[in-house]
Design a protein around this motif. Structure first.
Motif, PDB file in Angstrom:
ATOM      1  N   ASN A 166       0.968  -1.375   0.100  1.00  0.00           N
ATOM      2  CA  ASN A 166      -0.059   0.220   0.014  1.00  0.00           C
ATOM      3  C   ASN A 166       0.865   1.322   0.140  1.00  0.00           C
ATOM      4  O   ASN A 166       0.391   2.457   0.164  1.00  0.00           O
ATOM      5  N   ARG A 167       2.171   1.441  -0.317  1.00  0.00           N
ATOM      6  CA  ARG A 167       3.157   2.214  -0.474  1.00  0.00           C
ATOM      7  C   ARG A 167       3.734   2.106  -1.777  1.00  0.00           C
ATOM      8  O   ARG A 167       4.148   0.981  -2.146  1.00  0.00           O
ATOM      9  N   VAL A 168       3.928   3.435  -2.164  1.00  0.00           N
ATOM     10  CA  VAL A 168       4.835   3.477  -3.571  1.00  0.00           C
ATOM     11  C   VAL A 168       6.342   2.806  -3.485  1.00  0.00           C
ATOM     12  O   VAL A 168       6.982   3.429  -2.559  1.00  0.00           O
ATOM     13  N   VAL A 169       6.629   1.877  -4.302  1.00  0.00           N
ATOM     14  CA  VAL A 169       7.914   1.646  -4.509  1.00  0.00           C
ATOM     15  C   VAL A 169       8.599   2.074  -5.765  1.00  0.00           C
ATOM     16  O   VAL A 169       8.039   1.912  -6.615  1.00  0.00           O
ATOM     17  N   LEU A 178      -2.044  -4.324  -8.506  1.00  0.00           N
ATOM     18  CA  LEU A 178      -0.665  -3.977  -8.773  1.00  0.00           C
ATOM     19  C   LEU A 178      -0.830  -2.591  -9.735  1.00  0.00           C
ATOM     20  O   LEU A 178      -1.375  -2.905 -11.012  1.00  0.00           O
ATOM     21  N   HIS A 179      -0.443  -1.295  -9.278  1.00  0.00           N
ATOM     22  CA  HIS A 179      -0.759  -0.058  -9.858  1.00  0.00           C
ATOM     23  C   HIS A 179       0.549   0.585 -10.260  1.00  0.00           C
ATOM     24  O   HIS A 179       1.494   0.443  -9.266  1.00  0.00           O
ATOM     25  N   THR A 180       0.521   1.324 -11.258  1.00  0.00           N
ATOM     26  CA  THR A 180       1.799   2.255 -11.706  1.00  0.00           C
ATOM     27  C   THR A 180       1.433   3.456 -10.872  1.00  0.00           C
ATOM     28  O   THR A 180       0.412   4.069 -10.875  1.00  0.00           O
ATOM     29  N   GLN A 181       2.375   4.111 -10.140  1.00  0.00           N
ATOM     30  CA  GLN A 181       2.217   5.162  -9.461  1.00  0.00           C
ATOM     31  C   GLN A 181       3.655   5.875  -9.250  1.00  0.00           C
ATOM     32  O   GLN A 181       4.385   5.253  -8.642  1.00  0.00           O
ATOM     33  N   ALA A 182       3.811   7.150  -9.867  1.00  0.00           N
ATOM     34  CA  ALA A 182       4.833   7.770  -9.836  1.00  0.00           C
ATOM     35  C   ALA A 182       5.396   7.778  -8.324  1.00  0.00           C
ATOM     36  O   ALA A 182       4.798   8.003  -7.458  1.00  0.00           O
ATOM     37  N   PRO A 183       6.785   7.380  -8.160  1.00  0.00           N
ATOM     38  CA  PRO A 183       7.914   7.173  -9.115  1.00  0.00           C
ATOM     39  C   PRO A 183       8.287   5.946  -9.300  1.00  0.00           C
ATOM     40  O   PRO A 183       9.071   5.282  -9.904  1.00  0.00           O
ATOM     41  N   GLY A 184       6.956   4.789  -9.234  1.00  0.00           N
ATOM     42  CA  GLY A 184       7.268   3.328  -9.316  1.00  0.00           C
ATOM     43  C   GLY A 184       5.931   2.811  -9.278  1.00  0.00           C
ATOM     44  O   GLY A 184       5.099   2.911 -10.145  1.00  0.00           O
ATOM     45  N   TYR A 185       5.636   1.867  -8.333  1.00  0.00           N
ATOM     46  CA  TYR A 185       4.495   0.965  -8.388  1.00  0.00           C
ATOM     47  C   TYR A 185       3.943   0.810  -6.948  1.00  0.00           C
ATOM     48  O   TYR A 185       4.882   0.699  -6.043  1.00  0.00           O
ATOM     49  N   VAL A 186       2.708   0.279  -6.785  1.00  0.00           N
ATOM     50  CA  VAL A 186       2.166  -0.021  -5.395  1.00  0.00           C
ATOM     51  C   VAL A 186       1.396  -1.000  -5.834  1.00  0.00           C
ATOM     52  O   VAL A 186       0.663  -1.363  -6.633  1.00  0.00           O
ATOM     53  N   LEU A 187       1.329  -2.084  -4.619  1.00  0.00           N
ATOM     54  CA  LEU A 187       0.443  -3.405  -4.618  1.00  0.00           C
ATOM     55  C   LEU A 187      -0.254  -2.824  -3.407  1.00  0.00           C
ATOM     56  O   LEU A 187      -0.046  -2.780  -2.280  1.00  0.00           O
TER      57      LEU A 187
END
Length: 184
Positions: free
Chosen positions: A38-41, A84-93
């Protein structure tokens, strides 16, 4: 869908059946995303997890291929759209409450408060400990940044075990603890 990291990495479908992951890259990628659920990696962080200090020249494109494969695996094993979503600057599950065993463990570990009835404390902490099937991400080679989170969870497990034993001692379960304490 359920995710297990408190032991070997496992992905379970809606019927609690294990879902096969295609290989090391998919497993490391899923582990990295779950440790930050739940956090962007960031893409850079994921590239480090996959290849360390020696990423290939095509690392950014190869990462996208691995993300696409993982996304297909997640969609195929779930009745819903990919988490699994694309979210700047990477991805979030994105995980829902109860889907990730480590989140449930931390929830149970935080529930009993000092002054609570010892039988409740013991039962709740024992339930938390049953979620563990071995060391965190057992058998998976992880990088230094994941080790910090792994160590935190392992230390919390020891703390929960100590608190459960203390509650059992208050309840007079001394003889029942002898074998467990010897093993610890």
């Amino acid at each position: 869908m359920r995710y297990r990291i408190l032991g070997p990495l496992e992905l379970l479908d809606a019927e609690e059946r294990p879902v096969a992951l295609s290989g090391r890259s998919e497993r490391v990628l899923l582990a990295s995303l779950l440790m930050a659920a739940n956090r962007v990696v960031s893409r850079d962080r994921l590239i480090d997890s996959l290849w360390g200090d020696h990423p290939p020249v095509t690392a950014a494109n190869t990462l996208q291929v691995h993300i696409s494969r993982l996304r297909r695996t997640l969609v195929a094993s779930s009745a819903t759209a990919s988490a699994l979503h694309t979210q700047a600057p990477g991805y979030v599950l994105r995980t829902a409450p109860g889907e990730l065993d480590s989140e449930r463990f931390e929830e149970l570990a935080a529930s009993p408060r000092p002054g609570d009835v010892p039988t409740l404390v013991s039962a709740q902490l024992a339930e938390a400990l049953t979620l563990w099937r071995g060391p965190v991400l057992d058998g998976l080679e992880i990088d230094a940044s994941l080790r910090r989170d792994v160590t935190r969870l392992e230390e919390l497990r020891v703390s929960v075990l100590e608190r459960r034993i203390e509650a059992d001692l208050v309840l007079g379960r001394h003889s029942e603890l002898v074998g467990e304490l010897a093993a610890v």
